[in-house]
Design a protein around this motif. Structure first.
Motif, PDB file in Angstrom:
ATOM      1  N   ASP A   1      -1.060  -9.964  -2.041  1.00  0.00           N
ATOM      2  CA  ASP A   1      -2.289 -10.635  -2.443  1.00  0.00           C
ATOM      3  C   ASP A   1      -3.114 -11.188  -1.280  1.00  0.00           C
ATOM      4  OD1 ASP A   1      -4.154 -11.347  -4.252  1.00  0.00           O
ATOM      5  OD2 ASP A   1      -3.203 -13.209  -4.875  1.00  0.00           O
TER       6      ASP A   1
ATOM      7  N   MET B   1      -3.732  -3.323  -1.258  1.00  0.00           N
ATOM      8  CA  MET B   1      -3.301  -2.381  -0.220  1.00  0.00           C
ATOM      9  C   MET B   1      -3.452  -0.932  -0.712  1.00  0.00           C
ATOM     10  SD  MET B   1      -2.137  -2.424   2.900  1.00  0.00           S
ATOM     11  CE  MET B   1      -3.126  -0.996   3.217  1.00  0.00           C
TER      12      MET B   1
ATOM     13  N   LYS C   1       3.254   5.522  -1.434  1.00  0.00           N
ATOM     14  CA  LYS C   1       3.720   4.616  -2.492  1.00  0.00           C
ATOM     15  C   LYS C   1       3.612   3.157  -2.057  1.00  0.00           C
ATOM     16  CE  LYS C   1       5.837   5.456  -5.939  1.00  0.00           C
ATOM     17  NZ  LYS C   1       6.471   4.182  -6.041  1.00  0.00           N
TER      18      LYS C   1
ATOM     19  N   LYS D   1      -6.925  -4.889   5.275  1.00  0.00           N
ATOM     20  CA  LYS D   1      -6.184  -3.818   4.595  1.00  0.00           C
ATOM     21  C   LYS D   1      -6.956  -2.502   4.659  1.00  0.00           C
ATOM     22  CE  LYS D   1      -2.959  -6.478   1.859  1.00  0.00           C
ATOM     23  NZ  LYS D   1      -2.564  -7.112   0.591  1.00  0.00           N
TER      24      LYS D   1
ATOM     25  N   ALA E   1       2.815   0.776  -4.199  1.00  0.00           N
ATOM     26  CA  ALA E   1       3.072  -0.093  -5.358  1.00  0.00           C
ATOM     27  C   ALA E   1       4.350  -0.904  -5.153  1.00  0.00           C
ATOM     28  CB  ALA E   1       3.213   0.756  -6.619  1.00  0.00           C
TER      29      ALA E   1
ATOM     30  N   SER F   1       2.151  -8.477  -6.336  1.00  0.00           N
ATOM     31  CA  SER F   1       1.243  -7.463  -5.792  1.00  0.00           C
ATOM     32  C   SER F   1      -0.123  -7.506  -6.501  1.00  0.00           C
ATOM     33  CB  SER F   1       1.857  -6.065  -5.961  1.00  0.00           C
ATOM     34  OG  SER F   1       0.898  -5.083  -5.653  1.00  0.00           O
ATOM     35  N   SER F   2      -1.195  -7.494  -5.699  1.00  0.00           N
ATOM     36  CA  SER F   2      -2.556  -7.520  -6.245  1.00  0.00           C
ATOM     37  C   SER F   2      -3.127  -6.111  -6.387  1.00  0.00           C
ATOM     38  CB  SER F   2      -3.469  -8.298  -5.288  1.00  0.00           C
ATOM     39  OG  SER F   2      -3.517  -7.618  -4.037  1.00  0.00           O
ATOM     40  N   GLY F   3      -2.521  -5.155  -5.683  1.00  0.00           N
ATOM     41  CA  GLY F   3      -3.029  -3.785  -5.685  1.00  0.00           C
ATOM     42  C   GLY F   3      -3.974  -3.496  -4.528  1.00  0.00           C
TER      43      GLY F   3
ATOM     44  N   ASN G   1       5.986  -4.211   5.906  1.00  0.00           N
ATOM     45  CA  ASN G   1       5.254  -5.472   6.132  1.00  0.00           C
ATOM     46  C   ASN G   1       6.189  -6.642   5.895  1.00  0.00           C
ATOM     47  OD1 ASN G   1       2.970  -4.733   3.339  1.00  0.00           O
ATOM     48  ND2 ASN G   1       5.164  -4.909   3.341  1.00  0.00           N
TER      49      ASN G   1
ATOM     50  N   LYS H   1      15.616   1.813   5.229  1.00  0.00           N
ATOM     51  CA  LYS H   1      14.934   2.259   4.002  1.00  0.00           C
ATOM     52  C   LYS H   1      14.367   3.664   4.191  1.00  0.00           C
ATOM     53  CE  LYS H   1      13.620  -1.275   1.278  1.00  0.00           C
ATOM     54  NZ  LYS H   1      12.880  -2.436   0.837  1.00  0.00           N
TER      55      LYS H   1
HETATM   56  O1  PMT Z   1      -0.701  -5.110  -3.592  1.00  0.00           O
HETATM   57  P1  PMT Z   1      -0.995  -6.094  -2.476  1.00  0.00           P
HETATM   58  O2  PMT Z   1      -1.184  -7.515  -2.964  1.00  0.00           O
HETATM   59  O3  PMT Z   1      -2.125  -5.623  -1.594  1.00  0.00           O
HETATM   60  O4  PMT Z   1       0.293  -6.193  -1.522  1.00  0.00           O
HETATM   61  C1  PMT Z   1       0.683  -5.078  -0.794  1.00  0.00           C
HETATM   62  C2  PMT Z   1       2.222  -4.891  -0.839  1.00  0.00           C
HETATM   63  C3  PMT Z   1       2.913  -6.063  -0.172  1.00  0.00           C
HETATM   64  C4  PMT Z   1       2.683  -4.767  -2.289  1.00  0.00           C
HETATM   65  C5  PMT Z   1       2.511  -3.549  -0.078  1.00  0.00           C
HETATM   66  O5  PMT Z   1       2.069  -3.677   1.246  1.00  0.00           O
HETATM   67  C6  PMT Z   1       3.984  -3.209  -0.108  1.00  0.00           C
HETATM   68  O6  PMT Z   1       4.783  -3.657   0.691  1.00  0.00           O
HETATM   69  N1  PMT Z   1       4.385  -2.371  -1.114  1.00  0.00           N
HETATM   70  C7  PMT Z   1       5.775  -2.031  -1.418  1.00  0.00           C
HETATM   71  C8  PMT Z   1       6.425  -3.178  -2.137  1.00  0.00           C
HETATM   72  C9  PMT Z   1       7.847  -2.862  -2.502  1.00  0.00           C
HETATM   73  O7  PMT Z   1       8.135  -2.703  -3.654  1.00  0.00           O
HETATM   74  O8  PMT Z   1       8.670  -2.730  -1.509  1.00  0.00           O
HETATM   75  P2  PMT Z   1      10.224  -2.331  -1.615  1.00  0.00           P
HETATM   76  O9  PMT Z   1      10.730  -2.533  -0.240  1.00  0.00           O
HETATM   77  O10 PMT Z   1      10.856  -3.078  -2.733  1.00  0.00           O
HETATM   78  O11 PMT Z   1      10.180  -0.800  -2.012  1.00  0.00           O
HETATM   79  C10 PMT Z   1      10.245   0.234  -1.054  1.00  0.00           C
HETATM   80  C11 PMT Z   1       9.464   1.448  -1.503  1.00  0.00           C
HETATM   81  O12 PMT Z   1      10.082   2.020  -2.653  1.00  0.00           O
HETATM   82  C12 PMT Z   1       8.022   1.206  -1.901  1.00  0.00           C
HETATM   83  O13 PMT Z   1       7.241   2.277  -1.433  1.00  0.00           O
HETATM   84  C13 PMT Z   1       8.052   1.169  -3.421  1.00  0.00           C
HETATM   85  O14 PMT Z   1       6.815   1.636  -3.974  1.00  0.00           O
HETATM   86  C14 PMT Z   1       9.174   2.143  -3.724  1.00  0.00           C
HETATM   87  N2  PMT Z   1       9.928   1.857  -4.961  1.00  0.00           N
HETATM   88  C15 PMT Z   1      10.640   0.708  -5.075  1.00  0.00           C
HETATM   89  C16 PMT Z   1      11.399   0.487  -6.199  1.00  0.00           C
HETATM   90  C17 PMT Z   1      11.410   1.461  -7.226  1.00  0.00           C
HETATM   91  N3  PMT Z   1      12.107   1.277  -8.329  1.00  0.00           N
HETATM   92  N4  PMT Z   1      10.689   2.579  -7.089  1.00  0.00           N
HETATM   93  C18 PMT Z   1       9.952   2.803  -5.976  1.00  0.00           C
HETATM   94  O15 PMT Z   1       9.297   3.835  -5.855  1.00  0.00           O
END
Ligand code: PMT
Length: 406
Positions: free
Chosen positions: A359, A217, A274, A382, A276, A213-215, A349, A337
């Motif tokens: 990124d 978004m 969220k 974005k 991140a 992740s680049s941050g 995404n 989810k």
């Molecule tokens: O940062 P960029 O380079 O711009 O890229 C953007 C992105 C791809 C990072 C962004 O668009 C994205 O998809 N972010 C979520 C990435 C992620 O961790 O996905 P996940 O499917 O693993 O998590 C689902 C959700 O739970 C997310 O909202 C995440 O923030 C949250 N989470 C996950 C794990 C954890 N331990 N705690 C959380 O809060």
């Protein structure tokens, strides 16, 4: 017709055969209620004249910063500062190069440098030029800086060849512009808490586990929310992006630190987004000294807290938006989810696709909401995705408050 009513727009036109299409663009924007100032480059005048634009907009056309007869020329900086958005269509390879490198040697490039508003560039050129590494590097640099550069369309080109380089259709440009011009401060009174970037989970004093992740978004969401009038807190993992101005910025490293920062700001938040990419695991034990040697090493991992699920479970009344980074069966996993984490809106995404997700400058997302709705937003910048997310939040929240199905 997208809502551009009473918005102040600057339309730049450069020297391409596609310049005639700018006339249709200006006509459509005028119909959408926008107030438009057109700026022509010297080369654009070979293709289309100022009188046409003056007649359509009812305003003087800016051509030369040193024309004493032109009011627009005198107040060009004020014009750029008060604009709600600026679009250049068509944007030649030359214009992209000047914009990328901050060259301001005519009225249009000076306006681009003075502009504080969202900027949209709609390129048009020969296919070979569009794919030239110099043009690709300039486009990448502009996008990195938050400028929206539309992908040109494929088809017959002025050179007689077929390829990618045609100016996007007028309705595509108008839609993209409407996405960038936020409805006037529609998040005023809201406190938007955004997370962005990766987390870093230490293994020893030297090494850590992280992700791609680049941050970008999350930062775009925070910027868009601030522009739309919200009080914004951005909790960010380590990134190379400069903290945006005009918001509360909290730098964190690990998932534990992110959790603490999020919970500390949760009570004030009316919307939590969220974005991140939180590391799912961390080392069970962090070595206090650098791990040495070439022996085989087994790293024992322990799960990190699920911050999103915890935030949703607290039911503070805030509207909760989660993200989902998926590689396959995106719609099914997104719905699962959404339910597992108990959020209001999930933005999924497909991170296996080139050019979007981690990124990348662009993203393509699927919105899935807890009222059963699902909507695809095709690939766009974005910045435009960020505005679309906020618009979804407002739409869904308004319907929920009225007790109607969105
Ligand atoms: O940062 P960029 O380079 O711009 O890229 C953007 C992105 C791809 C990072 C962004 O668009 C994205 O998809 N972010 C979520 C990435 C992620 O961790 O996905 P996940 O499917 O693993 O998590 C689902 C959700 O739970 C997310 O909202 C995440 O923030 C949250 N989470 C996950 C794990 C954890 N331990 N705690 C959380 O809060």
């Amino acid at each position: 017709m997208p809502a551009l009513d009473a918005r102040e727009l600057i339309v730049g036109v450069t020297g391409s055969i596609a310049a005639y299409k700018a006339v249709y663009l200006v006509r459509e924007l005028t119909r959408a209620g926008a107030r438009i100032t057109v700026c022509l480059t010297a080369n654009a005048r070979h293709f289309v004249g100022p009188l046409t634009f003056r007649t359509l907009t009812g305003r003087p056309v800016l051509e030369d910063l040193f024309d004493p007869a032109s009011d627009a020329a005198v107040e060009h900086v004020a014009l750029a500062e008060r604009a709600d958005a600026m679009v250049v269509a068509p944007a030649t390879a030359n214009l992209l190069a000047k914009a990328a490198h901050g060259i301001a040697d005519d009225a249009l490039t000076t306006l681009l440098l003075a502009a504080r508003c969202p900027v949209l560039l709609a390129p048009a050129m020969d296919g070979g030029m569009w794919h030239h590494p110099a043009v690709a590097a300039n486009v990448a640099l502009l996008r990195q800086r938050g400028v929206t550069v539309l992908e040109p369309e494929s088809g017959a080109l002025a050179s007689g060849l077929t390829g990618t380089g045609r100016l996007p259709e007028v309705d595509v440009i108008v839609e993209a512009l409407a996405g960038l011009v936020a409805p006037a401060r529609d998040l005023a009174g809201d406190h938007v808490l955004v997370t962005a970037g990766p987390t870093r989970e230490a293994i020893d004093p030297v090494r850590y586990i992280t992700n791609r992740s680049s941050g970008k978004m999350g930062y775009r969401i925070a910027e868009a929310a601030r522009r739309r009038g919200a009080d914004v807190t951005l909790v960010s993992g380590p990134t190379t992006i400069a903290p945006p101005s005009g918001l509360r910025f909290v730098a964190v490293e690990s998932a534990e630190e992110m959790r603490t920062a999020v919970l500390a700001h949760l009570d004030q938040a009316t919307v939590v987004i969220k974005a991140a990419a939180v590391a799912d695991y961390r080392a069970k034990e962090v070595a206090t000294a650098k791990i040495k040697g070439k022996r085989e090493l087994t790293l024992e991992l322990t799960p990190n807290p699920d911050i999103l699920a915890e935030v949703a479970a607290r039911k503070t009344g805030a509207f909760i938006v989660g993200f989902a980074a998926e590689t396959h069966d995106v719609a099914r996993h997104a719905r699962e989810k959404l339910e597992a984490k108990g959020v209001d809106l999930l933005v999924a995404n497909d991170i296996s696709q080139p050019g979007i997700g981690f990124d990348a400058e662009d993203n393509e997302v699927l919105f899935v909401d807890r009222w059963g709705g699902a909507q695809v937003l095709p690939r766009t910048s974005k910045a435009a995705v960020a505005d679309a997310i906020l618009t979804q939040v407002l739409r869904l929240r308004a319907a929920a408050r009225r007790g109607v199905r969105p």
